[in-house]
Design a protein around this motif. Structure first.
Motif, mmCIF file in Angstrom:
data_model
loop_
_atom_site.group_PDB
_atom_site.id
_atom_site.type_symbol
_atom_site.label_atom_id
_atom_site.label_comp_id
_atom_site.label_asym_id
_atom_site.label_seq_id
_atom_site.Cartn_x
_atom_site.Cartn_y
_atom_site.Cartn_z
ATOM 1 N N THR A 269 43.931 35.672 16.936
ATOM 2 C CA THR A 269 43.118 35.976 18.108
ATOM 3 C C THR A 269 43.813 35.472 19.367
ATOM 4 O O THR A 269 44.250 34.321 19.434
ATOM 5 C CB THR A 269 41.724 35.329 18.003
ATOM 6 O OG1 THR A 269 41.040 35.882 16.874
ATOM 7 C CG2 THR A 269 40.911 35.591 19.256
ATOM 8 N N VAL A 336 36.559 43.158 23.203
ATOM 9 C CA VAL A 336 37.479 42.788 22.131
ATOM 10 C C VAL A 336 38.355 44.008 21.851
ATOM 11 O O VAL A 336 37.834 45.103 21.588
ATOM 12 C CB VAL A 336 36.733 42.358 20.851
ATOM 13 C CG1 VAL A 336 37.727 41.916 19.789
ATOM 14 C CG2 VAL A 336 35.746 41.238 21.162
ATOM 15 N N ARG A 355 40.621 38.977 22.803
ATOM 16 C CA ARG A 355 39.189 38.716 23.002
ATOM 17 C C ARG A 355 38.939 38.165 24.399
ATOM 18 O O ARG A 355 39.444 37.104 24.773
ATOM 19 C CB ARG A 355 38.697 37.727 21.956
ATOM 20 C CG ARG A 355 37.204 37.379 22.062
ATOM 21 C CD ARG A 355 36.782 36.438 20.946
ATOM 22 N NE ARG A 355 36.867 37.072 19.648
ATOM 23 C CZ ARG A 355 35.949 37.902 19.138
ATOM 24 N NH1 ARG A 355 34.875 38.216 19.865
ATOM 25 N NH2 ARG A 355 36.097 38.420 17.946
#
Length: 509
Positions: A269, A336, A355
């Motif tokens: 992420t 996202v 994100r």
């Protein structure tokens, strides 16, 4: 990758025995002078010229060793620099001296090559050409000035060890960098097989064995870019790997494609805030796979290629060959978003999640229309005026004819396999043109150690460039970094099977 033998020394390359016996010079049977070796005064003089007043000493330690890694739902036994892949980020500023102590805890000899850096020859990390291999249980200190800002990476130059977890990013900062971005992300792309039933060495042996036992006899002299099951590594069955941009797209259908060491089923992420401008440094550390990279819902602006600035250009997608690095910027939306690295011409992709808001992570097969949009290669870019080579005539030209076949599995330069390939003699101060002529149906990312070159068409500065099937590509370089420099295809399996030679500095008689 192969180590140089005495036979290679007699053909014009240099071995360490010659360095010791002759103070850095060895006889060159096919040149008018002598070879300038890594231990020569010329190499030390070039390094002294790179030193700058006020440069810092930056120290680091690398420990290559067996490791257990979690790829994101799949645990594998492999080799890595410590306990993670990619390995530790190394960071310095242009003009600094980087000192890296390597403690080899592997059960095999290894080395560290500093990919893309125009560093001193005796620190380039090519066993048999610039140093002795670092024996199992041994150590070595690399110490050199980092001359040019940019995105680089480090990896072994020993066999197919790169196709394990032995790689990491080296960022050289520009003290004059204006910034103009809110965050910086490193995005490392990789194709992965180690610990999934085969090691890279077994894959290579399978390619060579299948080719040698006649099972691919009908493919003699042709590069089909295919990977067969069974004796060729057992990864997938027969599968054509074709790209409309690159032709034959590789020899190996990997079970996993990674972004920052994670598979698409459990992605890394990258977090930020909506509206932020991010600099992304892409590194393709893969061994047999080019990646088409795109960000869902965004266009990227390419700003650097192989460390050197280019005229900024927006694009939907970017095609990155093995060993290439690109910097891009993008302004982030709210939500996202998938950052996708599609294995070009193969089945599979790597994925990271960008994100800037709450919401579920993108699925592994999330559609990304940008992958089918405008796609740039490094050869499509133009250099910033600040890094253009000066206009001057060419003093010397070398043709490098890229050839090979799947049966036997043999990849050549000018009809020979390393170490039988003829070295490419140059003399310090020359402007040298290298003409890559690809006579295969597969692309080859060609890499020259110790130098950046300029594409003859357009002038973009690079050290690794894709040469497409049945095409020729010319590059120019200034012979300003003496020594013996590996020049090879950065498909590691092709390099290990012969597609390599030496850019060989000579003493002018």
């Amino acid at each position: 990758m192969p180590e140089i033998t005495r036979r290679a020394v007699l053909r014009g390359a240099i071995g360490l025995t010659g360095v010791v016996a002759l103070g850095g010079l060895a006889s060159c049977s096919r040149s008018t002078g002598s070879v300038i070796g890594p231990g020569s005064d010329a190499v030390a003089t070039a390094e002294a010229a790179r030193r700058v007043t006020g440069g810092r000493l930056v120290t680091a330690r690398l420990t290559p060793r067996p490791a257990t890694l979690d790829l994101g739902g799949r645990t594998v036994e492999t080799w890595a620099y410590g306990d993670a892949a990619p390995g530790p980020l190394l960071r310095a500023t242009a003009g600094d001296v980087l000192r890296v102590d390597v403690d080899n805890q592997l059960p095999a000899a290894t080395s560290v090559h500093w990919h893309g850096l125009a560093l001193r020859n005796d620190m380039d990390g090519v066993p048999g050409m610039t140093q002795d291999p670092i024996a199992a249980g041994g150590s070595f200190r690399y110490e050199f000035t980092v001359p040019d800002p940019g995105t680089y990476f480090y990896h072994p130059h020993s066999g197919v060890q790169l196709d394990r977890g032995l790689y990491g990013v080296l960022v050289v900062d520009d003290p004059a960098e204006p910034g103009r971005y809110d965050q910086e992300w490193l995005v490392v792309l990789d194709d992965w097989v180690d610990g999934t039933g085969r090691t890279p060495d077994q894959v290579l042996a399978g390619l060579q064995q299948s080719a040698g036992d006649g099972s691919m006899g009908g493919m003699q002299g042709m590069d089909h870019g295919s990977m067969m099951g069974g004796s060729m590594g057992g990864i997938h069955g027969m599968e054509g790997m074709q790209s409309p941009l690159l032709g034959g797209a590789g020899d190996i259908a990997y079970p996993h494609y990674l972004v920052n060491g994670r598979a698409a089923t459990d992605p890394d992420t990258l977090a930020a805030k909506p509206g932020q401008r991010v600099r992304v440094r892409f590194v393709n550390a893969g061994s047999d796979t080019a990646f088409r990279v795109a960000v869902g819902g965004h266009r990227m602006t390419v700003t650097h290629s192989d460390g050197f600035p280019v005229v900024p250009v927006p694009t939907d997608a970017l095609l990155i060959g093995m060993g290439e690095r690109f910097d891009v910027t993008l302004t982030l939306g709210d939500g996202v978003f998938p950052l996708v690295a599609s294995a070009e011409g193969k089945k599979g992709r790597g994925l990271a999640a960008i994100r800037t808001a709450a919401g579920p992570a993108p699925a592994a097969e999330t559609p990304v229309p940008e992958l089918s949009g405008q796609t740039l290669l490094g050869t499509d870019l133009s250099p910033s005026d600040s890094v253009r080579l000066d206009r001057r005539s060419t003093d010397r030209q070398h043709d490098l004819v890229l050839g090979g076949s799947m049966a036997p599995y043999r990849w050549t330069l000018n009809g020979e396999t390393f170490p039988e390939t003829e070295p490419l003699p140059v003399v310090q101060g020359e402007r040298v043109r290298l003409r890559f002529v690809n006579q295969t149906m597969m692309f080859h990312p060609m890499h020259v150690h110790g130098h950046t070159f300029a594409l003859a068409q357009g002038g973009t500065r690079k050290d690794t460039v894709i040469v497409r099937p049945m095409q020729a590509l010319e590059v120019d370089l200034d012979a300003d970094n003496p020594g013996q420099w590996a020049t090879h295809c950065h498909n590691i399996y092709h390099a290990e099977s012969g597609m390599m030679t030496t850019l060989s500095y000579q003493v002018q008689e």
